[in-house]
Motif scaffolding. Structure first.
Motif, PDB file in Angstrom:
ATOM      1  N   VAL A 153       2.423   7.398  -8.915  1.00 36.72           N
ATOM      2  CA  VAL A 153       1.872   8.704  -8.520  1.00 36.72           C
ATOM      3  C   VAL A 153       2.487   9.132  -7.195  1.00 36.72           C
ATOM      4  O   VAL A 153       2.855  10.293  -7.005  1.00 36.72           O
ATOM      5  CB  VAL A 153       0.332   8.636  -8.417  1.00 36.72           C
ATOM      6  CG1 VAL A 153      -0.238   9.970  -7.948  1.00 36.72           C
ATOM      7  CG2 VAL A 153      -0.268   8.226  -9.759  1.00 36.72           C
ATOM      8  N   HIS A 154       2.613   8.175  -6.273  1.00 33.98           N
ATOM      9  CA  HIS A 154       3.261   8.423  -4.978  1.00 33.98           C
ATOM     10  C   HIS A 154       4.438   7.450  -4.887  1.00 33.98           C
ATOM     11  O   HIS A 154       4.259   6.271  -4.576  1.00 33.98           O
ATOM     12  CB  HIS A 154       2.279   8.189  -3.824  1.00 33.98           C
ATOM     13  CG  HIS A 154       1.070   9.060  -3.883  1.00 33.98           C
ATOM     14  ND1 HIS A 154       1.043  10.330  -3.345  1.00 33.98           N
ATOM     15  CD2 HIS A 154      -0.167   8.852  -4.433  1.00 33.98           C
ATOM     16  CE1 HIS A 154      -0.154  10.861  -3.550  1.00 33.98           C
ATOM     17  NE2 HIS A 154      -0.893   9.990  -4.215  1.00 33.98           N
ATOM     18  N   SER A 155       5.623   7.939  -5.173  1.00 30.21           N
ATOM     19  CA  SER A 155       6.783   7.057  -5.266  1.00 30.21           C
ATOM     20  C   SER A 155       7.059   6.346  -3.949  1.00 30.21           C
ATOM     21  O   SER A 155       7.577   5.214  -3.943  1.00 30.21           O
ATOM     22  CB  SER A 155       8.013   7.856  -5.705  1.00 30.21           C
ATOM     23  OG  SER A 155       8.262   8.921  -4.791  1.00 30.21           O
ATOM     24  N   SER A 156       6.697   6.950  -2.839  1.00 27.75           N
ATOM     25  CA  SER A 156       6.970   6.340  -1.537  1.00 27.75           C
ATOM     26  C   SER A 156       6.185   5.051  -1.330  1.00 27.75           C
ATOM     27  O   SER A 156       6.577   4.202  -0.521  1.00 27.75           O
ATOM     28  CB  SER A 156       6.635   7.326  -0.406  1.00 27.75           C
ATOM     29  OG  SER A 156       5.250   7.668  -0.447  1.00 27.75           O
ATOM     30  N   LEU A 157       5.085   4.883  -2.066  1.00 23.58           N
ATOM     31  CA  LEU A 157       4.267   3.682  -1.915  1.00 23.58           C
ATOM     32  C   LEU A 157       4.820   2.503  -2.708  1.00 23.58           C
ATOM     33  O   LEU A 157       4.554   1.341  -2.381  1.00 23.58           O
ATOM     34  CB  LEU A 157       2.830   3.954  -2.375  1.00 23.58           C
ATOM     35  CG  LEU A 157       2.042   5.023  -1.622  1.00 23.58           C
ATOM     36  CD1 LEU A 157       0.639   5.165  -2.226  1.00 23.58           C
ATOM     37  CD2 LEU A 157       1.946   4.689  -0.138  1.00 23.58           C
ATOM     38  N   GLY A 158       5.557   2.792  -3.781  1.00 23.23           N
ATOM     39  CA  GLY A 158       6.078   1.725  -4.625  1.00 23.23           C
ATOM     40  C   GLY A 158       5.008   0.985  -5.408  1.00 23.23           C
ATOM     41  O   GLY A 158       5.249  -0.103  -5.936  1.00 23.23           O
ATOM     42  N   THR A 159       3.832   1.552  -5.505  1.00 28.55           N
ATOM     43  CA  THR A 159       2.712   0.974  -6.252  1.00 28.55           C
ATOM     44  C   THR A 159       1.681   2.060  -6.472  1.00 28.55           C
ATOM     45  O   THR A 159       1.647   3.070  -5.753  1.00 28.55           O
ATOM     46  CB  THR A 159       2.068  -0.192  -5.486  1.00 28.55           C
ATOM     47  OG1 THR A 159       0.972  -0.726  -6.254  1.00 28.55           O
ATOM     48  CG2 THR A 159       1.532   0.262  -4.129  1.00 28.55           C
ATOM     49  N   ASN A 160       0.846   1.857  -7.475  1.00 28.42           N
ATOM     50  CA  ASN A 160      -0.294   2.746  -7.678  1.00 28.42           C
ATOM     51  C   ASN A 160      -1.600   2.134  -7.176  1.00 28.42           C
ATOM     52  O   ASN A 160      -2.652   2.761  -7.275  1.00 28.42           O
ATOM     53  CB  ASN A 160      -0.443   3.098  -9.167  1.00 28.42           C
ATOM     54  CG  ASN A 160       0.669   3.998  -9.658  1.00 28.42           C
ATOM     55  OD1 ASN A 160       1.064   4.950  -8.986  1.00 28.42           O
ATOM     56  ND2 ASN A 160       1.198   3.697 -10.839  1.00 28.42           N
ATOM     57  N   VAL A 161      -1.541   0.927  -6.679  1.00 29.18           N
ATOM     58  CA  VAL A 161      -2.744   0.248  -6.190  1.00 29.18           C
ATOM     59  C   VAL A 161      -2.978   0.637  -4.735  1.00 29.18           C
ATOM     60  O   VAL A 161      -2.181   0.308  -3.856  1.00 29.18           O
ATOM     61  CB  VAL A 161      -2.622  -1.273  -6.332  1.00 29.18           C
ATOM     62  CG1 VAL A 161      -3.839  -1.969  -5.734  1.00 29.18           C
ATOM     63  CG2 VAL A 161      -2.464  -1.656  -7.802  1.00 29.18           C
TER      64      VAL A 161
END
Length: 782
Positions: A153-161
């Motif tokens: 959802v937020h590619s900058s985070l590299g995770t959805n958790v």
């Protein structure tokens, strides 16, 4: 004349006449000269890059005054364009949440532009002229798939958790090793929408001469709204006025500060015109927070006699695309209440918060506690079914005894008071539980399927101690005795259906001995009322009412000093008795609060050092939450040919401590049951795999009509709390928390002859029919 006690009386709500005669003022009733209107352009996609947002054609419309994009706001001087989040979580991932989208949209309905015109219709027409080019991106709406990621959802985070919160208490492994049975079950608590009768509504005005911003908003938290406006707009808080007029339903959905409130307020400062925005019902489904949406995986360890020895639990909370004000906090409340009203010393759990391309979840009536009550009450019935025991006896075996309070649970909460078995026994006697079981057996022989469902719930409310809250947990009250003897109450809570204009007046009438019609309770205006935290979490009376009690005590203490001085008596010998000031043991001398108040106003016969006037402001910081509880019993009959559910009986026996006004308590329980029952039977927000909202209107999102809600029988027990000086607990959410599992347990009980173990909500006829006629191996509907 005998003193008539107001507290405990069934007094009709003083608020109601203006509401039912159409004389009340809601936000859309606020008419200001020169008002212009806002319309938002919203994304039709669940996830997409913003390639272009062209507002030139909209700005060229003759009725349009202005139009703005996310880039315009992002470059505005002094404006913080990311929305605030209230939390105390060390490792929470908090991506930016812009007022208007910049570069990317992540949920259907996310605003990308706003248009201001001289009429609401012109604004909507002009909004359609905004040209937006999107490049669609992969979408994920299932939180379990989102945990695996990508897509992100937020590619900058590299995770959805967004966070993981592990928890352990006791020795769970030993408890499971010693168990006779281990029962596993996945329980889905589906996503629902608040559907307040009044959608989000706001009108902002900027007084350039006074440099004053005034925002009327349909909000539950006017003072917190003002504070957040100051932070985000970069303005002095004492130049902002927030007003909550009548609020047409909140249910937690308006316990938030939304992007639109900041945008509208900022635009008002730019145009120096009043700006109004009233969202449509479709916008409300898209852009107002949703509730629930948890997947709870349980493992229950138990002995053959029904004793629960341990619980393993994974709570997956679907947070949506962004954090709203309290989004990440809600699933953690589920963990706190996981033991329910039972002695479960050994718990191993993890809470996982997951981003998806859906609207943010946040506080909705009960806010994390209904989810906990649902799974632990379903667990009690699952244990009973597996072991061939009566659900009543499984509960009785595991209850926290009434001698154990205050009781600290394995998750760290300290329950203030409780008597769960007495309340359950009262409910069972009222419904004739033994007779119902006998009738059930008889009907089954005839091919009819009666189900009896129990829910013995406890909830945490009266939010709450400031140390345990993401923001302040205290609240305030001011009492002012006017020179002519009438009394003005200014409360920091913001009632919108809870009835505090009535109950607070009842408290004051009793304590100060004044006619209830001479008391005026004012709330919801930050320029009139001292700072208060607001109304949510069933805290209005438990916290705000406690502050009122403290203010009353301050008024009484001053009035006693004035009377004692006038009588040349020792203040220690003077007391309030039956609403009047008198000398102990001498009924011949008395003074009313109004008389003492007038003497305080005149100021010419006061004790040395005592200030003139009679008013007091007090704040109450609760030392703990409060924990109301109760037993709900639901009886249904399920038609085997159609799967249709008929409600035969519904009883709620609740305990919220001391009852200030039984009629208002009953009204709160009625509404709560309706919402909890509705989740069990009808409601569900549905997104498809592309992130499209399939339930975006009331044609597609089912809420019950009046004839679909059964008659309720209500009763109560009284177990006071020592947390506040009134001995009261909250009741606004109890009906919702207790009703959903009672209904689900009743339906599952009716389907037990078919070997059905569990069906996820909503319990629609087609699901039940399939479960009865085409059951899969684990007893779940296909």
């Amino acid at each position: 004349m005998a003193f008539t006690t107001m507290v405990g009386a069934r007094i009709r709500r003083r608020e109601d006449p203006r509401l039912i005669t159409g004389r009340a003022t809601y936000v859309d009733d606020v008419k200001q000269v020169g008002t212009v209107y806002a319309a938002f352009v919203r994304s039709p996609y669940g996830h997409a890059k913003l390639l272009k947002v062209d507002i030139s054609a909209a700005k060229a419309h003759p009725a349009v005054l202005a139009a703005y994009t996310g880039d315009d706001l992002h470059h505005a001087q002094g404006l913080k364009t990311s929305l605030p989040v209230a939390h105390k979580m060390a490792d929470l991932k908090t991506p930016p949440h812009y007022m208007l989208a910049i570069d990317e949209v992540r949920v259907v309905g996310e605003a990308v532009a706003v248009v201001i015109a001289d009429t609401a219709y012109a604004a909507k027409d002009a909004a359609e002229l905004v040209e937006v080019e999107y490049e669609q991106l992969p979408v994920v709406v299932d939180p379990l798939k989102a945990m695996e990621g990508p897509p992100y959802v937020h590619s900058s985070l590299g995770t959805n958790v967004a966070f993981r919160m592990p928890f352990a208490a006791g020795d769970t492994e030993a408890a499971f090793a010693a168990a006779d049975e281990i029962i596993k079950q996945r329980i889905v608590n589906q996503r629902v929408a608040p559907v307040s009768i009044e959608p989000r509504s706001m009108v902002a005005n900027w007084d350039a001469g006074m440099q004053q911003l005034t925002l009327y908003s349909s909000t539950q938290i006017p003072h917190l709204l003002r504070t957040q406006l100051a932070v985000v707009l970069g303005m002095s808080e004492n130049h902002i006025r927030a007003i909550a007029p009548e609020v047409g339903g909140g249910f937690g959905g308006k316990l938030n500060v939304y992007a639109e409130e900041f945008v509208i307020s900022w635009i008002a400062t730019q145009l120096e015109r009043p700006v109004k925005y009233i969202e449509t019902r479709s916008e409300s489904f898209q852009a107002m927070i949703h509730g629930r949406d948890q997947i709870d995986d349980l493992e229950i360890a138990c002995k053959r006699d029904g004793t629960i020895t341990g619980l393993k639990l994974r709570i997956v909370g679907n947070l949506g695309a962004y954090h709203q004000l309290l989004t990440p906090v809600i699933p953690t409340l589920t963990l706190l209440m996981a033991p329910g009203c039972y002695r479960i010393a050994n718990i191993q759990a993890e809470v996982v918060g997951v981003f998806t391309n859906t609207m943010s979840t946040d506080a909705y009536r009960g806010a994390g506690r209904p989810e906990a009550t649902f799974f632990i009450e379903r667990a009690m019935d699952l244990v009973a079914q597996r072991l061939g025991l009566d659900p009543v006896e499984v509960r009785r075996k595991n209850f926290i005894p009434n001698t154990a309070f205050p009781h600290t649970t394995s998750t760290g909460l300290t329950y203030d008071s409780g008597d769960y078995e007495t309340t359950m026994d009262k409910a069972l006697n009222i419904v004739d539980y033994a007779g119902l079981r006998k009738r059930q057996a008889e009907l089954r022989k005839e091919g009819r399927y009666l189900g009896i469902g129990l829910s013995t719930y406890v909830e945490v409310c009266g939010m709450g101690p400031s140390a345990a809250m993401p923001a302040a947990g205290w609240d305030s009250a001011t009492i002012r005795v006017e020179p002519t003897g009438s009394i003005t109450v200014l409360t920091g809570v913001s009632p919108h259906g809870q009835g505090q204009e009535t109950t607070f007046a009842q408290i004051v009438a009793d304590e100060l001995g004044v006619p209830i019609d001479s008391i005026n309770v004012i709330h919801g205006d930050t320029d009139k009322v001292q700072y208060g935290v607001g109304t949510f979490g069933s805290r209005g009376t438990a916290v705000g009412g406690a502050a009122l009690k403290l203010a009353i005590e301050t008024i009484q203490a001053k009035a006693i000093k004035i009377a004692a001085h006038a009588w040349e008596a020792n203040p220690d010998d003077v007391e309030y008795r039956d609403g009047k000031i008198g000398v102990k043991g001498d009924p011949s001398r008395s003074m009313t609060t109004a008389e003492a108040g007038f003497m305080a106003f005149m100021g010419d016969n006061l004790p040395p050092g005592l200030e003139p006037g009679m008013d007091a402001t007090r704040r109450f910081e609760p030392p703990n939450f409060v924990f109301p509880f109760g037993t709900h019993v639901c009886v249904v009959e399920v038609d085997a040919q159609t799967g249709q559910v008929e409600f035969v009986k519904y009883l709620a026996v609740d305990d919220c401590g001391r009852l200030l006004n039984p009629m208002i308590v009953e009204g709160q329980v009625h509404g709560g049951i309706a919402q909890g029952l509705s989740q069990a039977m009808f409601e569900e927000v549905v997104y498809n795999d592309d992130g499209q909202l399939l339930t975006g209107t009331l044609m597609d999102y089912a809420i019950p009509h009046a004839e679909q809600v059964p008659h309720y029988d209500l009763d109560h027990t009284v177990t006071p709390t020592t947390v506040n000086p009134l001995g009261i607990k909250g009741i606004g959410e109890a009906g919702t928390i207790g009703s959903t599992p009672a209904v689900a347990n009743a339906v599952m009980d009716a389907l037990a002859p078919f070997g059905v173990v569990h069906i996820d909500m909503p319990l629609k006829p087609e699901k039940l029919w399939l479960a009865m006629h085409a059951k899969t191996g684990n007893g779940r509907a296909r």
